[in-house]
Design a protein around this motif. Structure first.
Motif, PDB file in Angstrom:
ATOM      1  N   SER A  28       0.831  -1.194   0.000  1.00  0.00           N
ATOM      2  CA  SER A  28       0.000   0.000   0.000  1.00  0.00           C
ATOM      3  C   SER A  28       0.874   1.255   0.000  1.00  0.00           C
ATOM      4  O   SER A  28       1.812   1.372   0.788  1.00  0.00           O
ATOM      5  CB  SER A  28      -0.900  -0.009   1.238  1.00  0.00           C
ATOM      6  OG  SER A  28      -1.762   1.094   1.236  1.00  0.00           O
ATOM      7  N   GLY A  29       0.592   2.182  -0.911  1.00  0.00           N
ATOM      8  CA  GLY A  29       1.354   3.422  -1.004  1.00  0.00           C
ATOM      9  C   GLY A  29       2.613   3.322  -1.835  1.00  0.00           C
ATOM     10  O   GLY A  29       3.339   4.312  -1.979  1.00  0.00           O
ATOM     11  N   GLU A  30       2.896   2.160  -2.415  1.00  0.00           N
ATOM     12  CA  GLU A  30       4.120   1.953  -3.169  1.00  0.00           C
ATOM     13  C   GLU A  30       3.943   2.405  -4.626  1.00  0.00           C
ATOM     14  O   GLU A  30       2.849   2.358  -5.182  1.00  0.00           O
ATOM     15  CB  GLU A  30       4.489   0.472  -3.124  1.00  0.00           C
ATOM     16  CG  GLU A  30       5.918   0.161  -3.486  1.00  0.00           C
ATOM     17  CD  GLU A  30       6.286  -1.298  -3.220  1.00  0.00           C
ATOM     18  OE1 GLU A  30       7.484  -1.574  -3.084  1.00  0.00           O
ATOM     19  OE2 GLU A  30       5.392  -2.159  -3.150  1.00  0.00           O
ATOM     20  N   PHE A  31       5.034   2.847  -5.230  1.00  0.00           N
ATOM     21  CA  PHE A  31       5.070   3.178  -6.655  1.00  0.00           C
ATOM     22  C   PHE A  31       5.888   2.087  -7.336  1.00  0.00           C
ATOM     23  O   PHE A  31       7.103   2.013  -7.191  1.00  0.00           O
ATOM     24  CB  PHE A  31       5.729   4.547  -6.875  1.00  0.00           C
ATOM     25  CG  PHE A  31       5.464   5.162  -8.237  1.00  0.00           C
ATOM     26  CD1 PHE A  31       5.596   4.412  -9.396  1.00  0.00           C
ATOM     27  CD2 PHE A  31       5.099   6.487  -8.354  1.00  0.00           C
ATOM     28  CE1 PHE A  31       5.353   4.960 -10.645  1.00  0.00           C
ATOM     29  CE2 PHE A  31       4.851   7.065  -9.589  1.00  0.00           C
ATOM     30  CZ  PHE A  31       4.978   6.298 -10.745  1.00  0.00           C
ATOM     31  N   VAL A  32       5.205   1.215  -8.072  1.00  0.00           N
ATOM     32  CA  VAL A  32       5.840   0.066  -8.725  1.00  0.00           C
ATOM     33  C   VAL A  32       5.730   0.235 -10.237  1.00  0.00           C
ATOM     34  O   VAL A  32       4.666   0.604 -10.762  1.00  0.00           O
ATOM     35  CB  VAL A  32       5.183  -1.251  -8.283  1.00  0.00           C
ATOM     36  CG1 VAL A  32       5.668  -2.422  -9.142  1.00  0.00           C
ATOM     37  CG2 VAL A  32       5.479  -1.522  -6.816  1.00  0.00           C
ATOM     38  N   ILE A  33       6.826  -0.028 -10.926  1.00  0.00           N
ATOM     39  CA  ILE A  33       6.856   0.128 -12.382  1.00  0.00           C
ATOM     40  C   ILE A  33       7.164  -1.210 -13.039  1.00  0.00           C
ATOM     41  O   ILE A  33       8.083  -1.922 -12.626  1.00  0.00           O
ATOM     42  CB  ILE A  33       7.890   1.195 -12.801  1.00  0.00           C
ATOM     43  CG1 ILE A  33       7.439   2.577 -12.290  1.00  0.00           C
ATOM     44  CG2 ILE A  33       8.082   1.212 -14.311  1.00  0.00           C
ATOM     45  CD1 ILE A  33       8.278   3.738 -12.762  1.00  0.00           C
TER      46      ILE A  33
END
Length: 327
Positions: A28-33
């Motif tokens: 939760s709240g992570e920026f994953v690419i």
């Protein structure tokens, strides 16, 4: 809670298996690419998370809820595409408010959310303009703003900057970075083919290859300790030098870790690219591919010159005959 858990996810298009037992935990709240070559399945995986594609097997959870059979409109997700898909006859304000009007949200709430999104994206001066009066970067920010006003649990971005020129990509990338800072509890999943976007924006990067996850890690982990030859050759621009040995193993060396002018190795300068602050020298060392050497503000070698070179042993990456990291 806006975490995403993918367990043994598969996706088939007819007899073709596009995604093969994908396992991912996105906090939760992570920026994953998601990154990978064309056809690796990264956009398909994003569409499966969004609900635009139905999965063929496995389990998909968002915020602790299994959403395998939940329609896209009820997953608490907002998606931003390559194309802006703005209504040309509506102002920026009307485009951003449209989804809330469809839900019959109170007028005051709509006004507050649109104003807040416009402030976050520096669009307040443009609220009364029409899409035709905006630059490409501004139109993409309007598309992002339209997603923000829905207050989603999860943002999904499918190559949102690919239609922009280089300067606009940089500016809009900065806007997305600022947006993430302003929404620390919102999970963001982003697909791109641009390594600069991945390395500068992501908390973690997922490298996909032929429908499988090759490696998941921070940008630094992927760059400094690639776990396979595929990741070693994919992450980094220019890519890592990969030197084959007779026993089938491979030695990897980053271009910036090689120094010219002295050392036990020799090569012939085949080509030089001058880029201002940096230059790249390409050496013929008798392998199938030229050796790339990055130089920073140093004398540019002449094409045809025979030069010595060296590299520190501690910066070497070694891979076995199966292409997996040895140490």
């Amino acid at each position: 809670m806006s975490d995403i858990k993918v367990t043994n996810l598969r996706k088939n298009f007819g007899a073709v298996e596009v995604l093969k037992d994908i396992n991912l935990d996105i906090r939760s709240g992570e920026f994953v690419i998601f990154v990978g070559p064309s056809g690796c399945g990264k956009s398909t995986l994003l569409r499966c998370i969004s609900g635009l594609e139905r999965i063929s097997g496995g389990t998909l959870e968002i915020g602790g809820r299994v959403v395998n059979n939940v329609p896209a409109s009820r997953r608490g997700i907002a998606m931003v595409f390559q194309s802006y898909a703005l209504y040309p006859h509506m102002s920026v304000r009307e485009n951003m408010a449209y989804s809330m009007k469809l839900r019959r949200a109170p007028k005051t709430e709509i006004e507050v959310r649109v104003a807040d999104a416009a402030r976050k994206l520096q669009l307040a001066p443009y609220l009364d303009r029409y899409p035709r009066e905006l630059s490409g970067g501004q139109r993409q920010r309007v598309a992002i703003g339209r997603a923000i006003v829905r207050d989603p649990q999860v943002f999904l971005f499918d190559e949102p900057l690919s239609n922009l020129d280089a300067a606009l990509r940089v500016a809009t990338r900065l806007e997305i970075a600022r947006l993430k800072e302003s929404l620390p509890q919102t999970t963001m999943v982003y697909v791109t083919h641009d390594q600069v976007e991945a390395m500068t924006l992501a908390d973690r990067i997922v490298v996909l290859n032929a429908g499988r996850v090759e490696q998941v890690g921070t940008p630094e982990e992927l760059y400094e300790r690639p776990q396979s030859l595929f990741v070693a050759g994919f992450i980094g621009s220019p890519k890592m030098n990969l030197l084959k040995a007779e026993d089938g193993t491979t030695t990897g060396i980053r271009p910036e870790d090689i120094t010219l002018g002295s050392g036990p190795h020799q090569g012939k300068i085949a080509y030089v690219e001058y880029l201002g602050a940096d230059s790249y020298a390409f050496l013929d060392i008798g392998q199938d591919e030229l050796l790339t050497v990055r130089q920073t503000r140093s004398e540019t070698p002449q094409v045809g010159a025979v030069v010595s070179y060296d590299y520190p042993v501690e910066r070497v990456h070694r891979f076995d005959a199966q292409g997996m990291r040895m140490s």
